[in-house]
Enzyme design. Structure first.
Site, PDB file in Angstrom:
ATOM      1  N   ASN A  12      37.337   2.586 -16.866  1.00 43.45           N
ATOM      2  CA  ASN A  12      36.552   3.496 -17.706  1.00 43.45           C
ATOM      3  C   ASN A  12      37.133   3.549 -19.108  1.00 43.45           C
ATOM      4  O   ASN A  12      38.354   3.702 -19.275  1.00 43.45           O
ATOM      5  CB  ASN A  12      36.594   4.915 -17.116  1.00 43.45           C
ATOM      6  CG  ASN A  12      35.905   5.930 -18.009  1.00 43.45           C
ATOM      7  OD1 ASN A  12      34.679   5.918 -18.139  1.00 43.45           O
ATOM      8  ND2 ASN A  12      36.680   6.803 -18.642  1.00 43.45           N
ATOM      9  N   GLU A  13      36.287   3.412 -20.103  1.00 43.06           N
ATOM     10  CA  GLU A  13      36.660   3.595 -21.520  1.00 43.06           C
ATOM     11  C   GLU A  13      38.055   3.045 -21.835  1.00 43.06           C
ATOM     12  O   GLU A  13      38.894   3.758 -22.396  1.00 43.06           O
ATOM     13  CB  GLU A  13      36.561   5.074 -21.915  1.00 43.06           C
ATOM     14  CG  GLU A  13      35.136   5.580 -21.921  1.00 43.06           C
ATOM     15  CD  GLU A  13      34.949   6.978 -22.528  1.00 43.06           C
ATOM     16  OE1 GLU A  13      35.943   7.669 -22.793  1.00 43.06           O
ATOM     17  OE2 GLU A  13      33.787   7.367 -22.718  1.00 43.06           O
ATOM     18  N   GLU A  55      27.357   6.662 -19.717  1.00 41.97           N
ATOM     19  CA  GLU A  55      27.627   8.051 -20.114  1.00 41.97           C
ATOM     20  C   GLU A  55      26.842   8.331 -21.383  1.00 41.97           C
ATOM     21  O   GLU A  55      27.073   7.677 -22.409  1.00 41.97           O
ATOM     22  CB  GLU A  55      29.119   8.296 -20.380  1.00 41.97           C
ATOM     23  CG  GLU A  55      29.959   8.376 -19.129  1.00 41.97           C
ATOM     24  CD  GLU A  55      31.405   8.759 -19.397  1.00 41.97           C
ATOM     25  OE1 GLU A  55      31.656   9.600 -20.285  1.00 41.97           O
ATOM     26  OE2 GLU A  55      32.279   8.200 -18.714  1.00 41.97           O
TER      27      GLU A  55
HETATM   28  O1  AHR Z   1      32.252  12.877 -19.529  1.00 43.31           O
HETATM   29  C1  AHR Z   1      33.450  13.390 -20.015  1.00 43.31           C
HETATM   30  C2  AHR Z   1      34.401  12.294 -20.477  1.00 43.31           C
HETATM   31  O2  AHR Z   1      33.845  11.644 -21.591  1.00 43.31           O
HETATM   32  C3  AHR Z   1      34.651  11.172 -19.498  1.00 43.31           C
HETATM   33  O3  AHR Z   1      35.681  11.468 -18.617  1.00 43.31           O
HETATM   34  C4  AHR Z   1      35.046  10.035 -20.391  1.00 43.31           C
HETATM   35  O4  AHR Z   1      34.695   8.778 -19.832  1.00 43.31           O
HETATM   36  C5  AHR Z   1      34.334  10.324 -21.701  1.00 43.31           C
HETATM   37  O5  AHR Z   1      35.177  10.230 -22.769  1.00 43.31           O
END
Ligand code: AHR
Length: 502
Positions: free
Chosen positions: A171-172, A291
């Protein structure tokens, strides 16, 4: 103000992947604990899942729910969340600086998905963990039996494999806030190796590599090019994330924030094509926009809360209360995903319950629909089929985030049975009604089968536990079919779904 919308039966953009109406759920704040899982809640079932929340989730008809993070995943050991609850360790979560009981884990989440009528989209940890743990998790979830990890799953009560098809590779990873954040090259390498390993287990899996956390990242867009250069043939999607704030309090600027979203998708689409050409590859990579949402109402408070709730268990965090204005931007964002359905095959609103979410709950109390629940639900139900090209002729305006922003935002969907065309429309104008004229070349427009609108005189109107229905869909008025065209009036600052029988 006049708006002329034109579509043509033969001008199709793409089949819309149903999975653009998906959502995200993270071990964060009260998303899981007090959100979907609350044993002892009056509506909880034998698994401890809240029945009131399950009902609201089922109603959204979500194809996928992404889990368990988010930032949480980059310091998560998935083996902590399996087996008898009493044996699961309590851990510190370094992403949100809270305490994780591990009362919910992978098997529990898959069970919840089955009850919610959705499919799991699982993320593996490529921050503090790596190849071995990712492959073990996959084998645990998807191998029928006869191996260490699959037999462990069977021992834990799931005789049948979970059959999880879509997997996020971390993730990210571009974000310096991420546990064990990596450079694009480092991440691209590990995504490639893990992706190859996972595809060796099952070549039909769909894998998502991390793209940029948002379009203002200093590494965007070279991140996408470098990552894909390493892992292009091992993955199926590159993820994008974005959240919109409205700190400047400028209505017209806020509702124009879907315009840069279109540019973001366009640019990353170009990078995908560039890498594909460079590699002489026949393989296609699409975008998983896993997201997206409005996120600012509680953000300043969040910083304080994260500081004061250190190591608490499931404290309230990121509990944005959405208003009517947010409906309009969410509506424009969904329109963008429909119009870019040639590139975007998965999109997850972030998140699902309590944390920047369409559904809110009180611990031990009610669950209710936030304002943004409504455009999401109506698009999820009626926005499936084929996206049609839409030409919009309407005055435009210039703001800080974009120039030439059309006052009308529109998308059009031909239903799978070919009998209905659904228009999703947002009149962005702050105070002028819009005279609408839709030409539907190649179709015989027969009648308006449904007109639903979301409007409210107060942009700041919210839904709360006490007043859950302040902002909700209502029957629209004044749209009709005349001489093969659709004519009507759209009031200022309003969202519409107009379904035309053809
Ligand atoms: O959705 C909240 C946060 O936002 C998540 O954990 C992250 O992936 C993003 O920065």
């Amino acid at each position: 103000m006049k708006a002329r919308v034109s579509i043509h039966r033969d001008f199709e953009i793409s089949e819309i992947d149903d999975r653009v109406y998906s959502a995200f759920l993270e071990h964060l704040g009260r998303a899981v604990y007090g959100g979907i899982y609350e044993p002892g809640h009056p509506t909880a079932d034998a698994d401890g899942f809240r029945g009131d929340v399950l009902e609201l989730v089922r109603d959204l008809d979500l194809p996928l729910v992404r889990y368990p993070g988010g930032n949480f995943v980059s310091n998560y050991d998935w083996t902590d969340g399996i087996g008898p609850r009493e044996d699961r360790p309590v851990r510190l979560d370094y992403a949100w600086r809270t305490t994780e009981s591990n009362a919910m884990g992978t098997d529990d989440f898959v069970r919840w998905c089955r009850k919610a009528g959705t499919e799991p989209m699982l993320a593996v940890n490529l921050g503090s963990k790596g190849f071995t743990e990712a492959l073990a998790m996959l084998e645990y979830c998807n191998h029928p039996g006869g191996s260490y990890w699959s037999d462990l799953r069977r021992k834990h009560g799931s005789a049948d494999p979970h059959n999880v098809k879509v997997w996020c590779l971390g993730n990210e990873m571009d974000g310096p806030w991420q546990m064990n954040h990596r450079t694009a090259y480092e991440y691209g390498r590990i995504a490639n190796e893990v992706g190859r390993g996972m595809k060796t287990f099952d070549p039909t899996l769909e894998l998502v590599a991390c793209g940029s956390s948002h379009a203002h990242m200093p590494t965007y867009p070279s991140w996408e090019a470098e990552v894909l250069d390493e892992c292009y043939d091992s993955v199926d999607y590159i993820s994008l994330h974005t959240y919109w704030d409205n700190y400047e309090g400028d209505y017209l600027n806020f509702v124009a924030k879907s315009v840069p979203l279109d540019r973001y998708i366009h640019t990353v689409g170009g990078i995908i094509d560039y890498v594909k050409a460079k590699k002489r590859s026949k393989h296609d990579v699409f975008i998983s926009f896993d997201e997206w949402n409005v996120w600012y109402h509680n953000r300043k408070q969040d910083e304080k809360d994260i500081g004061t709730s250190v190591w608490k268990e499931a404290p309230p965090l990121l509990e944005d209360v959405y208003n009517f204005e947010d409906v309009l931007l969410v509506g424009c964002a969904i329109n963008t995903f429909i119009r870019r359905s040639d590139r975007v095959k998965v999109a997850c609103i972030a998140q699902l319950v309590n944390v920047i979410a369409p559904i809110m709950t009180e611990n031990g109390g009610p669950a209710w629909k936030q304002t943004i629940y409504h455009p999401l639900r109506l698009a999820s139900i009626y926005g499936r089929g084929r996206a049609l090209g839409v030409a919009v002729d309407v005055p435009t305006y210039d703001v800080q985030v974009a120039d030439d922003v059309p006052y009308l935002d529109a998308s059009a969907v031909l239903a799978p049975d070919g009998k209905t065309v659904t228009f999703f429309l947002v009149n962005r104008h702050p105070d002028e009604a819009m005279t609408l004229d839709i030409g539907m070349a190649g179709f015989e427009a027969k009648a308006v089968s449904e007109h639903t609108t979301i409007a409210h005189p107060d942009l700041r109107a919210t839904n709360t536990a006490k007043h859950p229905d302040r902002v909700k869909p209502a029957k629209g008025k004044g749209v009709s079919v005349r001489d093969g065209s659709v004519r009507g009036k759209l009031q200022p600052r309003s969202w519409h779904m107009i379904r035309i029988a053809v």
